[in-house]
Design a protein around this motif. Structure first.
Motif, mmCIF file in Angstrom:
data_model
loop_
_atom_site.group_PDB
_atom_site.id
_atom_site.type_symbol
_atom_site.label_atom_id
_atom_site.label_comp_id
_atom_site.label_asym_id
_atom_site.label_seq_id
_atom_site.Cartn_x
_atom_site.Cartn_y
_atom_site.Cartn_z
ATOM 1 N N LYS A 103 0.840 -1.196 0.000
ATOM 2 C CA LYS A 103 0.000 0.000 0.000
ATOM 3 C C LYS A 103 0.872 1.242 0.000
ATOM 4 C CE LYS A 103 -4.029 -1.919 2.082
ATOM 5 N NZ LYS A 103 -5.366 -1.483 2.083
ATOM 6 N N GLU A 110 -4.270 0.536 -8.061
ATOM 7 C CA GLU A 110 -4.652 -0.876 -7.988
ATOM 8 C C GLU A 110 -3.408 -1.742 -7.855
ATOM 9 O OE1 GLU A 110 -7.422 -2.378 -10.794
ATOM 10 O OE2 GLU A 110 -8.476 -0.466 -10.904
ATOM 11 N N GLY A 111 -3.547 -2.835 -7.173
ATOM 12 C CA GLY A 111 -2.451 -3.777 -7.028
ATOM 13 C C GLY A 111 -1.500 -3.392 -5.901
ATOM 14 N N GLN A 138 -4.558 5.340 -3.693
ATOM 15 C CA GLN A 138 -4.112 3.953 -3.728
ATOM 16 C C GLN A 138 -4.303 3.380 -5.126
ATOM 17 O OE1 GLN A 138 -2.630 2.176 -1.156
ATOM 18 N NE2 GLN A 138 -2.642 4.164 -0.149
ATOM 19 N N ASP A 141 4.546 -0.001 -8.633
ATOM 20 C CA ASP A 141 3.969 -1.269 -8.212
ATOM 21 C C ASP A 141 5.055 -2.331 -8.149
ATOM 22 O OD1 ASP A 141 4.436 -2.264 -10.788
ATOM 23 O OD2 ASP A 141 2.412 -1.792 -11.456
#
Length: 167
Positions: free
Chosen positions: A61, A81-82, A79, A103
């Motif tokens: 996160k 995605e993933g 936030q 990410d």
């Protein structure tokens, strides 16, 4: 275990930042006392003894913490995605900060911007990269450096510059 060398560096940086912000007529050495940030926090960036930010430890996160002179508080950030992580954050003033990360799959770098008391997603171009560090000497002069995916087998360094209008 907390790396005490990093804490000493952070405290020294906070003291140096506040010292440099004073005019020479007001300049005097100062002692900065700061509670230890959460274990695993990233590099701390301070613009005064009561205004510091750092990436916060998290698993998957995006998190930012801010020092207000008394305590560290977590701030709400967008936030993606993933699984994501913020690697670095820096402020040019109390009203303008940037944070960068990516990410876990090295598919998208992202940049978040602090303005008017909230974090929002920047309109920076999406690149196959991971922003690892950031510096913002002024609101119209910010640099991000990191690693960029060149192919399925290799990575290279990259730098991005914000000139106040575009990356």
């Amino acid at each position: 275990m907390w790396n005490t060398g990093r804490l000493v560096d952070a405290i020294a940086t906070a003291g140096l930042a506040s010292f440099l912000m004073l005019s020479t007529a007001e300049a005097s050495p100062t002692h900065v006392s700061m509670k230890v940030p959460p274990k695993g926090s990233g590099n701390i960036h301070c613009i005064s003894v009561s205004n510091c930010i750092a990436p916060a430890p998290s698993f998957g996160k995006a998190r930012i913490i801010r020092w207000n002179g008394r305590t560290w508080k977590r701030e709400k950030v967008p936030q993606p995605e993933g699984l994501t992580e913020i690697n670095a954050a820096a402020c040019s003033s109390p009203d303008h900060c940037l944070a960068t990360g990516g990410d876990g799959l090295w598919v998208n770098q992202f940049i978040d911007e602090w303005s008017e008391g909230t974090w929002t997603r920047s309109s920076a171009p999406r690149i196959l990269a991971q922003g690892n560090d950031i510096a913002c000497p002024s609101q119209n002069n910010c640099w991000i450096v990191g690693e960029r995916v060149l192919s399925s087998l290799g990575r290279g360094t990259f730098a991005q510059h914000w000139n106040g209008e575009r990356w």
